[in-house]
Structure formats: structure tokens, C-alpha cells
Design an enzyme around this catalytic site. Sequence first.
Site, short mmCIF file in Angstrom:
data_model
loop_
_atom_site.label_atom_id
_atom_site.label_comp_id
_atom_site.label_asym_id
_atom_site.label_seq_id
_atom_site.Cartn_x
_atom_site.Cartn_y
_atom_site.Cartn_z
N LYS A 1 -11.04 -24.20 3.65
CA LYS A 1 -11.89 -24.17 2.44
C LYS A 1 -11.06 -24.22 1.16
CE LYS A 1 -13.81 -20.18 3.55
NZ LYS A 1 -13.26 -19.81 4.87
N ARG B 1 0.22 -20.54 7.56
CA ARG B 1 -0.10 -20.59 6.12
C ARG B 1 0.92 -19.80 5.29
NH1 ARG B 1 -6.15 -19.58 4.35
NH2 ARG B 1 -5.99 -17.51 5.27
N ARG C 1 0.34 -14.13 3.57
CA ARG C 1 -0.63 -13.12 3.14
C ARG C 1 -0.62 -11.96 4.14
NH1 ARG C 1 -6.25 -16.10 2.15
NH2 ARG C 1 -6.96 -14.35 3.40
N ARG D 1 -20.79 -14.51 1.87
CA ARG D 1 -20.35 -14.24 3.23
C ARG D 1 -21.39 -13.42 4.00
NH1 ARG D 1 -14.61 -14.84 2.01
NH2 ARG D 1 -13.38 -14.72 3.89
N ARG E 1 -11.27 -10.72 11.25
CA ARG E 1 -11.96 -11.58 10.28
C ARG E 1 -12.87 -12.57 10.99
NH1 ARG E 1 -6.69 -13.30 7.49
NH2 ARG E 1 -7.81 -15.03 6.58
P1 ADP Z 1 -10.27 -16.36 4.48
O1 ADP Z 1 -11.35 -17.35 4.16
O2 ADP Z 1 -9.04 -17.03 5.00
O3 ADP Z 1 -10.72 -15.23 5.35
P2 ADP Z 1 -10.38 -15.17 1.75
O4 ADP Z 1 -9.26 -15.24 0.79
O5 ADP Z 1 -11.61 -15.93 1.45
O6 ADP Z 1 -9.74 -15.64 3.16
O7 ADP Z 1 -10.78 -13.64 1.98
C1 ADP Z 1 -9.85 -12.64 2.25
C2 ADP Z 1 -10.52 -11.28 2.37
O8 ADP Z 1 -11.17 -10.93 1.13
C3 ADP Z 1 -11.66 -11.19 3.40
O9 ADP Z 1 -11.16 -10.93 4.70
C4 ADP Z 1 -12.50 -10.03 2.85
O10 ADP Z 1 -11.90 -8.79 3.14
C5 ADP Z 1 -12.41 -10.24 1.34
N1 ADP Z 1 -13.51 -11.09 0.81
C6 ADP Z 1 -13.40 -12.31 0.21
N2 ADP Z 1 -14.59 -12.80 -0.16
C7 ADP Z 1 -15.51 -11.86 0.22
C8 ADP Z 1 -16.92 -11.77 0.15
N3 ADP Z 1 -17.66 -12.77 -0.40
N4 ADP Z 1 -17.52 -10.67 0.62
C9 ADP Z 1 -16.81 -9.66 1.16
N5 ADP Z 1 -15.48 -9.69 1.29
C10 ADP Z 1 -14.82 -10.76 0.82
#
Ligand code: ADP
Length: 219
Positions: free
Chosen positions: A13, A127, A160, A88, A171
Site C-alpha cells: 500500500k 523492508r 521497523r 481498518r 498484524r
Molecule cells: P502495515 O500496513 O504494514 O501493517 P502501518 O504503518 O499501516 O503498517 O501500521 C502500523 C501499525 O500502526 C498497525 O499495526 C497498528 O498498530 C497501527 N495503525 C495504523 N493505522 C491504524 C488504524 N487505522 N487503526 C488502528 N491502528 C492503526
Amino acid sequence: MNLVLLGPPGAGKGTLAGLLVEQHDLLHISTGDLLREEMKNGSELGLEAKSYVEKGELVPDLLVTQLLAKKVKTSSPDKGYMLDGFPRTKAQAESLDEILNEIQRPLDLAVYMDATMEVIISRITGRRVAPKSGKVYHIVNRPPKQEGICDVSGEELIQRPDDNEETVRRRMDVYLKNTLPIVEYYESKGILVKVDGDKDSEKLLPELNDIFNEQAKLN
Ligand code: ADP
């Protein structure tokens, strides 16, 4: 045009969003990046979010929705928003509709990037990110010109902390339980398009451009 990018962690994404932004001048908002920024600054919200992010759990809806709403409402891009990592959960999807309706910029598209487990694991473990510039690399698929160094900012690349195998597994579980159901939500609204997240983002770009052009004709 306003769109959301949906898909499991590691579906690409962020990378695709980066490419689309260059071509279409959309405002890219990643809630993952916003949360990491808050955590880095040590804000109250950042401190509260940290324990969830580290474990691979979702940050509570209220917290992340407030953060998103603030960002959306304090920016007014000419061409539109591209959200990555939000919504999400179904509750977040519903809140997003309210936020966008309030500013009369409803969602036009939900792009669902599906990817297989094998590809996801390889993408996430390889990554590397540049914390300041936000650029994302992969040690094999998208290496920087100089190993371990960001092409743009010259800073050192890091992995990360939540890109370890245990957290990735968590996740993934969280994604299947909470996020996958919102694919149906957008499907029922008739704005869902599915693309193959196993493909390299560069290859997906022409497909996305076609989808954008179709959508532009409708608007
Ligand atoms: P990825 O898509 O690789 O899991 P992100 O950078 O989008 O990585 O998200 C990293 C973390 O940030 C998630 O595992 C969660 O803990 C938190 N997070 C990000 N966006 C949201 C969201 N919309 N709602 C709840 N938690 C979120």
C-alpha cells in the site's frame, strides 16, 4: 478523487501510494506514518498508541480516528485524498464516511490490494525504511543505490520495530478479523476495485491509472 487503499500488511500500500502521489498529485495520508510521528515526538497520543503498535494490535478507533480527522480537516488538497492504512475497522469506515461527507468530499474508490502470505512475509522481512524522509525500500526488490542509505536524504535505513515475525503474525490475524470485513462494506457501496498485490507496484501503476481514468469520466 478520494480513495482508500486496503490490504494486508505488506501488500504494498505504502509503495503504491508513493507512486500514485507522484502521478496524480493526491494528498497521501498514512495513519501508520501519523502514529509513528506522534510516537517519535512523544506526544500524549503517541505514548498511548505505542503499546498497541509495538504488539501489532490496532490502536483504539477513537484515537486514530481523531488523528485522521484532524489531518483531513486541516488540509484541503486540490486533487483529493489517498488514505493508506485507514480505515481498518468497520467503525473507522463509518466514521470516515461522516468525516468526508462533512467536507463534501465523499469517497470515490476503495482499492483492495490482495496478496499471498509468501509475498507478504518476504516483503515485510526485507523492508527497510528511512525514518525522516519516509521512503520505503526492500533489500532485494527495491534496494537503495548505496546499501543501508536512503537515496533521498542520505540517512541510515532501519527496520521497523514492528516488522519482526511475531508482530507480523499478530498484524495478519488482526487484519483478517477486523479489516478484511470492510472489503464487503465497500463492495456493497459499489466502489471496490480489486488488484493483485503480489505484483510489483510499478506493474500495478498502469492498471491503477486506467481505473482512475474510468472514475474521472464518471465524476
Ligand atoms: P502495515 O500496513 O504494514 O501493517 P502501518 O504503518 O499501516 O503498517 O501500521 C502500523 C501499525 O500502526 C498497525 O499495526 C497498528 O498498530 C497501527 N495503525 C495504523 N493505522 C491504524 C488504524 N487505522 N487503526 C488502528 N491502528 C492503526
